[in-house]
Design a protein around this motif. Sequence first.
Motif, PDB file in Angstrom:
ATOM      1  N   VAL A 272       0.861  -1.188   0.000  1.00 41.98           N
ATOM      2  CA  VAL A 272       0.000   0.000   0.000  1.00 41.98           C
ATOM      3  C   VAL A 272       0.895   1.234   0.000  1.00 41.98           C
ATOM      4  O   VAL A 272       2.077   1.163   0.341  1.00 41.98           O
ATOM      5  N   ALA A 298      -3.216   3.565   5.982  1.00 43.92           N
ATOM      6  CA  ALA A 298      -3.613   3.863   4.597  1.00 43.92           C
ATOM      7  C   ALA A 298      -5.099   4.166   4.556  1.00 43.92           C
ATOM      8  O   ALA A 298      -5.839   3.879   5.498  1.00 43.92           O
ATOM      9  N   VAL A 304      -4.912  -3.101  -1.693  1.00 48.57           N
ATOM     10  CA  VAL A 304      -3.725  -3.777  -1.172  1.00 48.57           C
ATOM     11  C   VAL A 304      -3.192  -4.632  -2.318  1.00 48.57           C
ATOM     12  O   VAL A 304      -3.955  -5.384  -2.940  1.00 48.57           O
ATOM     13  N   VAL A 360      -7.885  -1.975   1.984  1.00 48.19           N
ATOM     14  CA  VAL A 360      -7.447  -1.574   3.330  1.00 48.19           C
ATOM     15  C   VAL A 360      -8.648  -1.387   4.254  1.00 48.19           C
ATOM     16  O   VAL A 360      -9.670  -0.820   3.858  1.00 48.19           O
TER      17      VAL A 360
END
Length: 391
Positions: A272, A298, A304, A360
Motif C-alpha cells: 500500500v 492507509a 492492497v 485496506v
Amino acid sequence: MGQQSGTSLSAAACLGALLVLLLASPLTLGQDDEETRARNQLAKLQQDMGVLSKELKEDLVERSTLRAALRQSEVAIGRIRRDINATKKRLQRARSQLTDLRAQRQELLVARGEQQELIGREIQTAYQMGKQGQLQVLLNQEDPATLARAMAYYDYFYQARQEHIERYLGIIERINLLEPEITSTAEDLEDARQTLGRQERGLVASKAQRQGDLEQLSASIKNKDEQLQKMGRDSEELERLLTVIEQAIVGMEVPKQYQEFAGFRGQMPWPVTGKASNRFGGRRAGGKLRWQGLVIPATEGSNVSAIHHGRVVFADWFRGSGLLLIIDHGDGYMSLYSHNQSLLRDVGEWVSAGSAIATVGNSGGRQQSALYFEIRKDGKPTNPGPWLAGG
C-alpha cells in the motif's frame, strides 16, 4: 471468496470452501504432476485446518462470544464491500456500453438522413427523366456512340439508386436492432444502481453492528495486562496457523516463468502507499512481544497489492488479524496481509506482483485503517523493509 458467517472462529473452515480451489493454474502440460501434488497438499491443508478450527472454536466458546460477534460483523462488511466493488464495475461497464450504443445510434441516424437526401434527389432526377420517357430519349439518339453512352448512364443511375436504397434499408435494420439493446442495457444499469443502493445500506448497518461489537469487546478487556495476554494468544494462534500452512505446502511448485522471490530483494512494490508507523522488531505496547512486520496506515478502501508472484493459500477472517490473506511465493517465502476491509482473491488463485488482492480496512478489532504486513521465510518473520523498493 473464503469468507463465511457464523460465530465459530473458522480460520480453517474457510479452506473448505476456499479449497474447492485451485482454479486452473497457468502451468504447462509438463507441470501437471506438480499441480496435482499441489492440489493434494492443499486438500491435506484443509484437513489439518479443520482440526485447528475445532480447537479455536472451543477456545472461543470458553472465553467469550464477543469476538465471534465481531468476526461475524467484519466478515459481513468484507463480503458487502467486495459485492459493492463488483457492482460498481458492472455499473461502469453498463454506462460505457450505453454511451457507445447511443453514439452508434446517433451516427446511424445521421447516415440515414444522408441516404434519405440522396434517394430524394435521385427520385427527383428520375421524375425529370420520366417526363420524356427513357425509351423515347434512347430512340431519338441517331449517333450510336451517343446512344451507348446514354444507355450506360441509365444503367449506372439505376444501380446507384438501388445501392442507396439497400444501404438505407440496412441502416434502418441496424437502428432497429440497437434499440432493444439500448433498452436492455439501460434496464441493467438501473438494476445495478438499485443493487448498489441496497448493498450500501447493508454496509451502513454492518458497520454500526461492528462498532457495537467492538465497543463491547473493548469494555470486556479490563486492563493492560489482559490486553497483552490477548495479543499473546492471538500471536500464538497465528503461529499455529502458519505452521499448519507451511507443513501442508512444503515443496509446492510455482510456475517456471515466475522469477524467484529472493532475486527481487529491494525491488518489490509496497503493498500500500504509506509510511510504516512502527519498527520491525520493536516492542509492542511496551510488553514482551515484538513487531514481526510493519503497520502501514492507509486510506480505507484503497487497494492492497501483492508484492510478488505467488499463490493464495489463506483468505479468511482470523483472530487478531481480521480479514487475512496469505500468499505462498515458493522457496519457503510467504507474505501476510492483515486487517483488510475485504478480500479480492480466493485460495488457489495465482497473483502477480502489483495485482490487487484486498482493500485496506480495520478488521480484527482495530480502530484505525491500516495494513499489517509480514514477510516470512521458512515460517520465521523477516524485516520487510530491505525487500521493498526504497525500504
